[in-house]
Design an enzyme around this catalytic site. Structure first.
Site, short mmCIF file in Angstrom:
data_model
loop_
_atom_site.label_atom_id
_atom_site.label_comp_id
_atom_site.label_asym_id
_atom_site.label_seq_id
_atom_site.Cartn_x
_atom_site.Cartn_y
_atom_site.Cartn_z
N MET A 88 0.81 -1.23 0.00
CA MET A 88 0.00 0.00 0.00
C MET A 88 0.84 1.28 0.00
O MET A 88 0.28 2.37 -0.04
CB MET A 88 -0.99 -0.03 1.15
N GLU A 98 -10.32 -6.31 3.44
CA GLU A 98 -11.26 -6.82 4.45
C GLU A 98 -11.02 -6.09 5.77
O GLU A 98 -9.91 -5.63 6.05
CB GLU A 98 -11.13 -8.33 4.62
N ASN A 191 5.47 0.43 -12.59
CA ASN A 191 6.24 1.04 -11.49
C ASN A 191 6.36 0.06 -10.32
O ASN A 191 7.43 -0.15 -9.75
CB ASN A 191 5.57 2.34 -11.04
N ARG A 196 9.27 -4.24 -7.17
CA ARG A 196 8.94 -5.41 -6.34
C ARG A 196 9.28 -6.75 -6.98
O ARG A 196 8.92 -7.80 -6.46
CB ARG A 196 7.44 -5.37 -5.98
C1 LIG Z 1 13.31 -2.59 -1.90
C2 LIG Z 1 12.48 -1.50 -1.26
C3 LIG Z 1 12.78 -1.06 0.01
C4 LIG Z 1 12.01 -0.04 0.61
N1 LIG Z 1 12.32 0.38 1.87
C5 LIG Z 1 11.59 1.35 2.46
C6 LIG Z 1 11.89 1.81 3.78
O1 LIG Z 1 12.82 1.36 4.41
N2 LIG Z 1 11.09 2.78 4.32
C7 LIG Z 1 10.05 3.33 3.63
O2 LIG Z 1 9.38 4.23 4.16
N3 LIG Z 1 9.74 2.91 2.39
C8 LIG Z 1 10.47 1.94 1.80
N4 LIG Z 1 10.14 1.52 0.52
C9 LIG Z 1 8.95 2.09 -0.14
C10 LIG Z 1 9.36 3.11 -1.22
O3 LIG Z 1 10.02 4.22 -0.65
C11 LIG Z 1 8.11 3.60 -1.99
O4 LIG Z 1 7.22 4.23 -1.08
C12 LIG Z 1 7.36 2.47 -2.65
O5 LIG Z 1 8.26 1.64 -3.37
C13 LIG Z 1 6.30 3.04 -3.61
O6 LIG Z 1 6.97 3.58 -4.73
P1 LIG Z 1 6.37 4.82 -5.53
O7 LIG Z 1 6.28 6.02 -4.64
O8 LIG Z 1 7.21 4.95 -6.78
O9 LIG Z 1 4.91 4.28 -5.94
P2 LIG Z 1 3.54 5.08 -6.08
O10 LIG Z 1 3.14 5.65 -4.78
O11 LIG Z 1 2.58 4.13 -6.75
O12 LIG Z 1 3.88 6.28 -7.03
C14 LIG Z 1 4.14 6.08 -8.43
C15 LIG Z 1 4.85 7.30 -8.96
O13 LIG Z 1 3.96 8.41 -8.87
C16 LIG Z 1 4.70 9.57 -8.51
N5 LIG Z 1 4.20 10.06 -7.20
C17 LIG Z 1 3.32 9.42 -6.38
N6 LIG Z 1 3.07 10.18 -5.30
C18 LIG Z 1 3.82 11.30 -5.43
C19 LIG Z 1 4.02 12.43 -4.62
N7 LIG Z 1 3.42 12.60 -3.44
N8 LIG Z 1 4.86 13.38 -5.05
C20 LIG Z 1 5.50 13.27 -6.23
N9 LIG Z 1 5.37 12.20 -7.05
C21 LIG Z 1 4.53 11.23 -6.65
C22 LIG Z 1 6.18 9.17 -8.45
O14 LIG Z 1 6.74 9.38 -9.72
C23 LIG Z 1 6.10 7.70 -8.17
O15 LIG Z 1 7.24 6.97 -8.59
C24 LIG Z 1 10.90 0.52 -0.09
C25 LIG Z 1 10.60 0.05 -1.36
C26 LIG Z 1 11.37 -0.95 -1.96
C27 LIG Z 1 11.00 -1.44 -3.34
#
Ligand SMILES: Cc1cc2nc3c(=O)[nH]c(=O)nc-3n(C[C@H](O)[C@H](O)[C@H](O)COP(=O)(O)OP(=O)(O)OC[C@H]3O[C@@H](n4cnc5c(N)ncnc54)[C@H](O)[C@@H]3O)c2cc1C
Length: 242
Positions: A88, A98, A191, A196
């Site tokens: 999420m 759920e 993405n 993942r």
């Molecule tokens: C291997 C791994 C380790 C991780 N470890 C940690 C951890 O230790 N701690 C932690 O907190 N998280 C961790 N994460 C989570 C990571 O930081 C991201 O929150 C998560 O992968 C979702 O990615 P996303 O923001 O690209 O995806 P989405 O939220 O689906 O966003 C997709 C894209 O939309 C854009 N976007 C979405 N929201 C915004 C916004 N508010 N502002 C600007 N652009 C936006 C960006 O381009 C983003 O790439 C980890 C993830 C991975 C894969």
């Protein structure tokens, strides 16, 4: 009178079903071709497979992402809550899960299989995992089973005493299974998959936890069946989300 003690179940697999979809490579093509052909683009969707493949590859390579948004896939996912907590974080998706307030949670818990590597080596950001010994597997299995059984018995005692589900659930561990619908389009799914799924040769290799990767790989297989040219281009271009 107390309810019968519930049968606690342990599972190691995650399940993913594609429950609804409106997603095809042609959705990418008609959206992209509006740039040059206006409202005639829907008439030409089936034409010239070679050019269609080329156009999708070009869009992927040059990161023209918006044509990959005109489609929708809804998956039903069953996995432990710690997987959903990672899942999420992907905000460009729609979720319904759920409820632990409105229904009694079932006693189904995650227990790693014998194939699941147990020992972490390497440095933060690039860990690798190697198999555990027989003793480590026995320890993990025993500890998880004991804690989950005790936690569920405690949950039941509180429910039987009239405590609300939303309060009693506080004792349940993140290993308990939950289920949700998640809806994504191909762009947000790419993405998600770029982060993942670990694949050698990716332009930006990621190191996801095995359990969410197991979910992501099932989603990727289902998506590849619906949008084979888009999936092919995603892989060919280094699994970078456009
Ligand atoms: C291997 C791994 C380790 C991780 N470890 C940690 C951890 O230790 N701690 C932690 O907190 N998280 C961790 N994460 C989570 C990571 O930081 C991201 O929150 C998560 O992968 C979702 O990615 P996303 O923001 O690209 O995806 P989405 O939220 O689906 O966003 C997709 C894209 O939309 C854009 N976007 C979405 N929201 C915004 C916004 N508010 N502002 C600007 N652009 C936006 C960006 O381009 C983003 O790439 C980890 C993830 C991975 C894969």
């Amino acid at each position: 009178m107390d309810a019968e003690p519930a049968e606690v179940e342990f599972r190691s697999e995650m399940t993913v079903e594609l429950v609804r979809h409106s997603a095809a490579d042609s959705d990418v093509l008609f959206a992209a071709r509006v740039s040059t052909q206006g409202d005639k683009t829907l008439d030409h969707i089936g034409e010239d497979a070679g050019r269609s493949r080329g156009l999708i590859n070009y869009l992927m390579r040059d990161r023209h992402g918006s044509p990959f948004e005109h489609n929708s896939m809804t998956f039903f996912v069953s996995a432990p809550i710690f997987v959903f907590r990672e899942f999420m974080r992907h905000r460009i998706a729609s979720y319904n899960e759920e409820s632990g307030r409105y229904r009694e949670l079932r006693p189904v818990f995650y227990r790693p299989s014998h194939e699941r590597p147990l020992v972490q080596v390497g440095k933060p950001g690039a860990y690798t995992f190697v198999p555990g010994s027989a003793e480590q597997h026995a320890l993990v299995t025993g500890e998880i089973e004991t804690v989950c059984r005790d936690a569920y018995a405690s949950y039941r005692r509180m429910l039987d005493a009239g405590v609300a589900r939303e309060v009693a659930r506080a004792v349940l561990p993140l290993t308990i299974y939950s289920s949700m619908y998640v809806t994504m389009n191909a762009r947000s799914l790419m993405n998600f998959l770029s982060l993942r799924v670990h694949e050698e040769g990716s332009t930006f290799p990621s190191f996801p936890q095995a359990e969410i990767e197991a979910v992501a790989r099932q989603m990727e297989r289902l998506w590849a069946g619906l949008m084979p040219l888009t999936h092919e281009a995603f892989v060919a271009q280094g699994r970078v989300a456009p």
